[in-house]
Design an enzyme around this catalytic site. Structure first.
Site, short mmCIF file in Angstrom:
data_model
loop_
_atom_site.label_atom_id
_atom_site.label_comp_id
_atom_site.label_asym_id
_atom_site.label_seq_id
_atom_site.Cartn_x
_atom_site.Cartn_y
_atom_site.Cartn_z
CB SER A 7 -41.53 -91.18 -8.53
OG SER A 7 -40.75 -91.12 -9.71
CG HIS A 32 -38.43 -92.24 -5.61
ND1 HIS A 32 -37.69 -93.09 -4.81
CD2 HIS A 32 -38.47 -92.83 -6.84
CE1 HIS A 32 -37.31 -94.15 -5.54
NE2 HIS A 32 -37.76 -94.00 -6.77
CG ASP A 34 -37.43 -92.93 -10.26
OD1 ASP A 34 -36.97 -93.85 -9.55
OD2 ASP A 34 -38.63 -92.59 -10.24
CG MET A 36 -34.39 -94.32 -15.18
SD MET A 36 -35.95 -94.60 -16.02
CE MET A 36 -37.05 -94.71 -14.61
CG HIS A 65 -34.58 -95.98 -7.74
ND1 HIS A 65 -35.81 -96.35 -8.24
CD2 HIS A 65 -33.77 -97.06 -7.90
CE1 HIS A 65 -35.74 -97.59 -8.70
NE2 HIS A 65 -34.52 -98.04 -8.52
CG MET A 67 -33.34 -97.68 -11.79
SD MET A 67 -34.99 -97.11 -12.24
CE MET A 67 -34.98 -95.48 -11.49
CG MET A 136 -37.45 -102.06 -8.42
SD MET A 136 -37.79 -100.30 -8.28
CE MET A 136 -38.88 -100.03 -9.69
CG ASP A 178 -40.05 -97.16 -7.17
OD1 ASP A 178 -41.05 -96.64 -7.69
OD2 ASP A 178 -38.88 -96.87 -7.48
C1 DX5 Z 1 -39.61 -96.96 -12.20
C2 DX5 Z 1 -39.27 -95.92 -11.15
C3 DX5 Z 1 -40.43 -95.54 -10.29
C4 DX5 Z 1 -41.57 -94.93 -11.03
C5 DX5 Z 1 -42.83 -95.12 -10.25
O1 DX5 Z 1 -38.44 -97.41 -12.80
O2 DX5 Z 1 -38.26 -96.40 -10.30
O3 DX5 Z 1 -40.01 -94.70 -9.22
O4 DX5 Z 1 -41.42 -93.57 -11.28
O5 DX5 Z 1 -43.88 -94.62 -11.00
P1 DX5 Z 1 -45.37 -95.10 -10.74
O6 DX5 Z 1 -45.73 -94.72 -9.32
O7 DX5 Z 1 -46.15 -94.32 -11.75
O8 DX5 Z 1 -45.43 -96.58 -10.95
ZN ZN Z 2 -37.80 -95.30 -8.39
#
Ligand code: DX5
Ligand code: ZN
Length: 231
Positions: A7, A32, A34, A36, A65, A67, A136, A178
């Site tokens: 990620s 990956h 992310d 947000m 991903h 969010m 998750m 994840d």
């Molecule tokens: C959290 C993200 C994850 C996160 C994982 O909301 O979706 O992808 O970056 O990070 P680690 O591996 O550090 O838990």
């Molecule tokens: Zn993620």
């Protein structure tokens, strides 16, 4: 048989292109990504412009991903920016079937993401529209959180559903995990049924530098654990 998806959330944001190419050179399979929005989750990260900017740095699949809420408007932008896989949270979409259709229509693989307390029943009527199911194992919003152990039971339940669907349809849906994935728990997570592993802090926290193979050691260690499960 197993995919490792670092990620970017824990990468060096001032050198993202380099981080992407180095982590793939070190043996990772997917990137990956992310996204947000400070609305669906309490953090704000990166969007389609950054996806487009990293696209030339690798041929590996970019696993977006989302969010974000709402979901639909941003889907075509990520497809145009070079995303290969796009996943979203069912709570963030008013019309789950439509959102999945939009992702496939844009030429990407589609997936649903389940928060730790979100039940799996959202899968029931859309299996044929799914390429990936993402569970998750932390509450979304931040990297570096601790793996929630109850997720192992949920993984087993999801594995059973996906295996039953594969037996009946001949089509395999990936099961991705994840949050909090580390060298010391990845084998147990694989045994519970995951085949695709997001790891942010475990990979990018393992040291930065100039070397194009600087993540070899940690990715090698994750793979060695997975090899024991496959054996
Ligand atoms: C959290 C993200 C994850 C996160 C994982 O909301 O979706 O992808 O970056 O990070 P680690 O591996 O550090 O838990
Ligand atoms: Zn993620």
């Amino acid at each position: 048989m197993y995919r490792i998806a670092p990620s970017l959330l824990s990468a060096d944001f001032a050198r993202l292109g380099e981080e992407v190419s180095n982590v793939i050179a070190s043996g990772a399979d997917w990137i990956h990504f992310d996204v947000m929005d400070n609305h669906y989750v309490p953090n704000l990260t990166i969007g389609p412009l950054v996806c487009e900017a990293i696209r030339p740095h690798t041929t590996a699949p970019i696993d977006v991903h989302l969010m974000v809420k709402p979901v639909d408007r941003i889907i075509p932008d990520f497809a145009k920016a070079g995303a290969n896989v796009i996943t979203f949270h069912p709570e963030a979409s008013e019309h789950i079937d439509r959102s999945l259709g939009l992702i496939r229509d844009a030429g990407c693989q589609a997936g649903l993401v389940f928060n730790p307390a979100t039940p799996l029943h959202h899968l029931d009527h859309v299996m044929d529209k799914l390429d990936v199911v993402l569970l998750m194992s932390v509450n979304p919003g931040f990297g570096g959180q601790k793996f929630i152990p109850e997720t192992l039971n949920k993984l087993r339940a999801a594995r059973a559903k996906l295996d039953a669907y594969a037996a009946q349809s001949g089509r395999r849906i990936l099961l991705e995990i994840d949050g909090g994935v580390k060298v010391d728990n990845i084998a147990e997570i694989a045994r519970a049924g995951a085949d695709t592993f997001v790891a942010g802090s475990a990979v990018f926290g393992a040291g930065r530098g100039e070397d194009a193979h600087r993540y070899d050691t940690v990715i090698g260690a994750l793979r060695a654990e997975l090899a024991q499960v496959a054996a």
